[in-house]
Enzyme design. Structure first.
Site, mmCIF file in Angstrom:
data_model
loop_
_atom_site.group_PDB
_atom_site.id
_atom_site.type_symbol
_atom_site.label_atom_id
_atom_site.label_comp_id
_atom_site.label_asym_id
_atom_site.label_seq_id
_atom_site.Cartn_x
_atom_site.Cartn_y
_atom_site.Cartn_z
ATOM 1 N N THR A 279 4.299 4.990 -6.513
ATOM 2 C CA THR A 279 5.396 4.026 -6.458
ATOM 3 C C THR A 279 5.133 2.930 -7.478
ATOM 4 O O THR A 279 3.997 2.712 -7.894
ATOM 5 C CB THR A 279 5.469 3.311 -5.091
ATOM 6 O OG1 THR A 279 4.235 2.576 -4.904
ATOM 7 C CG2 THR A 279 5.691 4.273 -3.946
ATOM 8 N N ASP A 280 6.195 2.202 -7.848
ATOM 9 C CA ASP A 280 5.973 0.930 -8.531
ATOM 10 C C ASP A 280 5.421 -0.021 -7.467
ATOM 11 O O ASP A 280 5.482 0.256 -6.262
ATOM 12 C CB ASP A 280 7.271 0.405 -9.149
ATOM 13 C CG ASP A 280 6.976 -0.679 -10.196
ATOM 14 O OD1 ASP A 280 5.830 -1.169 -10.242
ATOM 15 O OD2 ASP A 280 7.888 -1.034 -10.955
ATOM 16 N N TRP A 281 4.892 -1.156 -7.881
ATOM 17 C CA TRP A 281 4.129 -2.026 -6.974
ATOM 18 C C TRP A 281 4.975 -2.549 -5.805
ATOM 19 O O TRP A 281 5.928 -3.277 -6.002
ATOM 20 C CB TRP A 281 3.497 -3.157 -7.791
ATOM 21 C CG TRP A 281 2.095 -2.783 -8.215
ATOM 22 C CD1 TRP A 281 0.990 -3.568 -8.111
ATOM 23 C CD2 TRP A 281 1.623 -1.537 -8.746
ATOM 24 N NE1 TRP A 281 -0.131 -2.872 -8.530
ATOM 25 C CE2 TRP A 281 0.220 -1.636 -8.909
ATOM 26 C CE3 TRP A 281 2.223 -0.326 -9.062
ATOM 27 C CZ2 TRP A 281 -0.562 -0.590 -9.392
ATOM 28 C CZ3 TRP A 281 1.430 0.716 -9.551
ATOM 29 C CH2 TRP A 281 0.072 0.575 -9.706
#
Ligand code: BGC
Length: 789
Positions: A279-281
């Protein structure tokens, strides 16, 4: 004895004692055996990253904080995965990207420094149109990843330049997916040749920063497949990156990391991606849904996500097979990492050599937009230069946010000029230096998390100064600067997309004074994204689009100004006449639809930065008509077209030949390019294809090939070869969910730009063909009123 055995069994079953010597070990035993030996808790901890240190103070957490835990294996890295010593599973360290490695340059109690090279931004690299050069930049960047003990760099970024105002466009390559995919593949291959990984991001349709964590992107299957997914598809098929980072936004109603269609059907099944997806952060909302979608790793990882996954498995809401599948993907990559292999990194990459790589790469992607009466390169007589514009003294090497690199130094334009032997007017320099110093004192340092400082407004220069300068200098340079970055989009306003009146007055005043004395004025654009040029471009003699060229920007610009380098960059995104001409102008960045209370934007809070819960949506009504596909199909005039760029020499194109007049499995096109001018130069040659619009509407033409010549000496020629295959002819038909081509006549156009077509030839396709059937995926839930020619 009996008691002792019972006690031992109890201790083992409660996990107090583990037989590490008998537990399978990663690397020694098959991955399947390791997974079979993993407890649910261990599986959950592997798919959820360890956490991260949030080094920035916020209103909620004034001292900064740690989410989860962090081992700080490499300080400043964006995250690590959990280690499971019992099974021989080490951590993996991931750090940003994409313009160079982003780690902390200094460490408490340590005199050593850990600077990384700031390479040119993505938009500049794409403007080189040179896959070999981009590959060599990747090699140098990847060496720093390896030597600083990082396993995966979080880049390259390859979202499409859908709209010039996207705040992160500088990290991305182009408005065209063919350029995007091929440049990205070259970068991935270059970086990964070091035995480290990349994470191509942000998958997908992450084309705006406003409300980036909650923006629902409503887009047709055709526009997705042909424009927004295609670059990722090319990069996956040509380079198999170790990892892919899913984006924050929703696509047709589902968060990207929770989107099974996006991640499993398209990326893994249709394209055959073999690595893992992260995932992105803090991206996504529902940890179990993220696992089920095939998004293998949740980053940077929060303890509550791990608990949610364990709970979902225990309650039968998440199939443990899904978890096992994700664990396997992650373990397969861990096996390849330098950390797993025990690589002894030096913490001493060859920064000097890499500075040369970035200096050369930057000058190859800068674009000469205008050069009346051969104003550039400066003739021998030009020795004394008046450098106007704040940015001449404070160069912008790259954008802000996670894409910002901690480099050891940066070369300002005036320094670059001095290094090249020019005398920069000292009085003018003193005036700007004093102004910039005063303007910065007392200024708000940052506009919040990850955002750069508030820009200093352009110094207003009166006619008295320009007229006094013209008498003591041989030529003038005016640098116009723009910066942007993560978490915020740009605006179609003065000071951003448009020049301010002070900037325009500066250009006017300098040009009037210098032209009265028959002296030249050069405008340099030190920008990360497209600006308006039409209203002022007639004024100066030359315009050099320098983009943001990394830490050597000043030297790279000077190399072009003095003629050591002949510019050969071309635009990979269009410069429109005005913002309203952009096909997505009325649908950018989207509209807020929810009433959720907002954390203050200026507070710099984590909520504002990562998890802004403001529901919003955007509809891509322009469909596939993005960039030149729109301007050229709908005859909308532009300031500088896609593919455009000048050189100090001229090139003649001749002898276009096709291998056949009828398309079988492929067709080869050859064309000869000759340097007809007086200096050596390289030429970017573009192949566009115009296809018959029978079952589907088609853009006027689309880029299907490009190549850059070697450095051609005056009079020298080179024959370039392009191959068109089944894919080159096809468009995506949402009804059959397949790539199809229609029988009819196709025109090959070989151009110096998308409008400057020099050679054409035609071939025919005898019958309709289906190139490939894809999964039925990402179907919009609402009807989209898409633009059609
Ligand atoms: C950005 C990513 C970046 C990540 C880790 C996010 O905010 O969108 O591009 O890789 O942070 O720093």
């Amino acid at each position: 004895m009996k008691h002792k055995i019972i006690a031992l069994i109890t201790l083992v079953s409660f996990g107090v004692i583990s037989f590490s010597q008998t537990a399978p070990q990663l690397g020694k035993d098959p991955v399947s055996k390791v997974i079979a030996a993993m407890k649910l808790e261990e599986k959950a901890s592997l798919v959820v990253g360890m956490g991260m240190r949030m080094n920035f103070p916020t209103n909620e957490m004034p001292g900064g904080t740690v989410v989860g835990q962090t081992q700080e294996l490499v300080p400043g890295a964006a995250g690590t995965t959990c280690t499971i010593p019992r099974l021989g599973i080490p951590s993996m360290v991931v750090a940003d990207g994409p313009a160079g490695l982003r780690i902390s340059p200094t460490r408490p109690g340590d005199d050593a420094t850990y600077y990384a090279t700031a390479f040119p931004v993505g938009t500049l690299l794409a403007s080189t149109w040179d896959v070999d050069l981009v590959n060599s930049v990747g090699k140098a960047m990847g060496n720093e990843v390896l030597e600083y003990g990082v396993d995966v760099i979080l880049g390259p970024g390859l979202n499409i330049h859908r709209n010039p105002l996207c705040g992160r466009n500088f990290e991305y390559y182009s408005e065209d997916p063919f350029v995007t995919g091929n440049i990205a593949a070259a970068m991935v291959n270059g970086i990964e040749s070091n035995g480290v990984g990349t994470s191509i991001k942000h998958y997908a349709a992450n084309n705006a920063e406003t409300n980036r964590n909650s923006l629902n992107t409503i887009v047709s299957q055709r526009a997705l497949r042909e424009i927004y997914l295609e670059g990722f598809g090319i990069a996956v098929k040509e380079a198999q990156p170790w990892t892919v980072m899913s984006s924050y936004n929703l696509i047709n109603g589902t968060y990207a990391p929770e989107n099974y269609d996006l991640i499993t059907k398209v990326l893994k099944n249709d394209w055959g991606f073999k690595g893992y997806v992260m995932t992105d952060w803090f991206g996504g909302r529902d940890a179990a849904a993220i696992v089920a979608a095939g998004n293998d790793l949740l980053m940077p990882g929060r303890p509550d996500q791990k608990e949610a996954i364990i709970k979902a498995v225990n309650e039968g809401k998440l199939d443990v097979k899904d978890l096992d599948r994700n664990v396997e993907k992650i373990l397969n990559i861990i096996l390849q990492t330098p950390r797993f292999k025990g690589y002894k990194y030096s913490n001493k990459p060859d920064l000097k050599t890499h500075a040369q790589v970035t200096r050369q790469a930057a000058s190859e992607g800068m674009i000469l937009l205008k050069n009346n009466n051969a104003a550039l390169p400066f003739p021998q007589e030009v020795k004394k230069i008046a450098a106007f514009g704040n940015t001449s003294y404070e160069i912008i090497t790259g954008g802000t946010g996670s894409g910002d690199v901690n480099e050891a130094y940066s070369v300002a334009l005036v320094e670059g000029l001095q290094n090249a032997g020019y005398t920069v007017n000292e009085n003018l320099q003193a005036l700007y230096t004093a102004y910039l110093k005063a303007a910065k004192e007392g200024r708000e340092r940052s506009r919040g998390f990850m955002m750069g400082s508030v820009p200093v407004s352009e110094l207003a220069i009166g006619d008295d100064i320009t007229t006094s300068m013209v008498n003591v200098t041989d030529a003038a340079i005016i640098t116009i600067g723009r910066n942007s970055g993560e978490g915020r989009d740009r605006k179609a306003e003065e000071g951003d997309f448009y020049l301010t009146s002070t900037e325009k007055d500066l250009i006017k005043s300098v040009c009037t004074a210098y032209h009265a004395k028959d002296k030249k004025v050069i405008v340099i654009l030190n920008i990360g994204g497209v600006v308006e040029t039409a209203s002022w471009k007639d004024l100066s003699d030359a315009i050099l689009l320098a983009w943001q060229g990394g830490q050597e920007t000043g030297n790279s610009i000077a190399d072009i100004l003095c003629g050591n380098v002949n510019p050969s960059g071309k635009l990979a995104s269009t410069f429109p006449l005005k913002y309203d001409d952009v096909s997505s102008a009325k649908n950018f960045p989207g509209k807020v639809i929810g009433e959720t209370p907002q954390p203050s934007e200026e507070s710099g809070g984590i909520m504002a930065a990562f998890m802004r819960p403001r529901d919003s949506e955007v509809t891509y009504e322009e469909g596939i008509y993005v960039g030149y596909r729109y301007y050229n199909t709908f005859n909308v005039p532009v300031s500088y077209e896609f593919g455009y760029g000048l050189s100090y020499t001229t090139f003649e194109y001749s002898g276009l030949k096709l291998s056949s007049r009828r398309f079988g499995k492929s067709i080869t096109a050859t064309v000869t390019v000759k340097n007809t001018g007086n200096v050596a130069g390289k030429e970017v040659v573009e192949l566009y294809l115009a296809a018959p619009a029978v079952r589907l509407d088609k853009p006027e033409s689309e880029l299907k090939g490009f190549a850059k010549t070697k450095l051609l000496q005056p009079g020298e020629s080179q024959t370039l070869t392009f191959v068109l295959d089944n894919w080159s002819l096809a468009s995506f038909d949402p009804v059959s969910s397949s790539w199809i081509s229609d029988a009819g006549t196709y025109t090959v156009k070989i151009g110096a730009s998308s409008k400057d077509i020099r050679q054409t030839a035609t071939f025919s396709l005898g019958k309709n063909i289906t190139v490939k059937k894809e999964s039925i995926a990402l179907v919009p839930q609402v009807e989209i009123n898409e633009l059609k020619p």
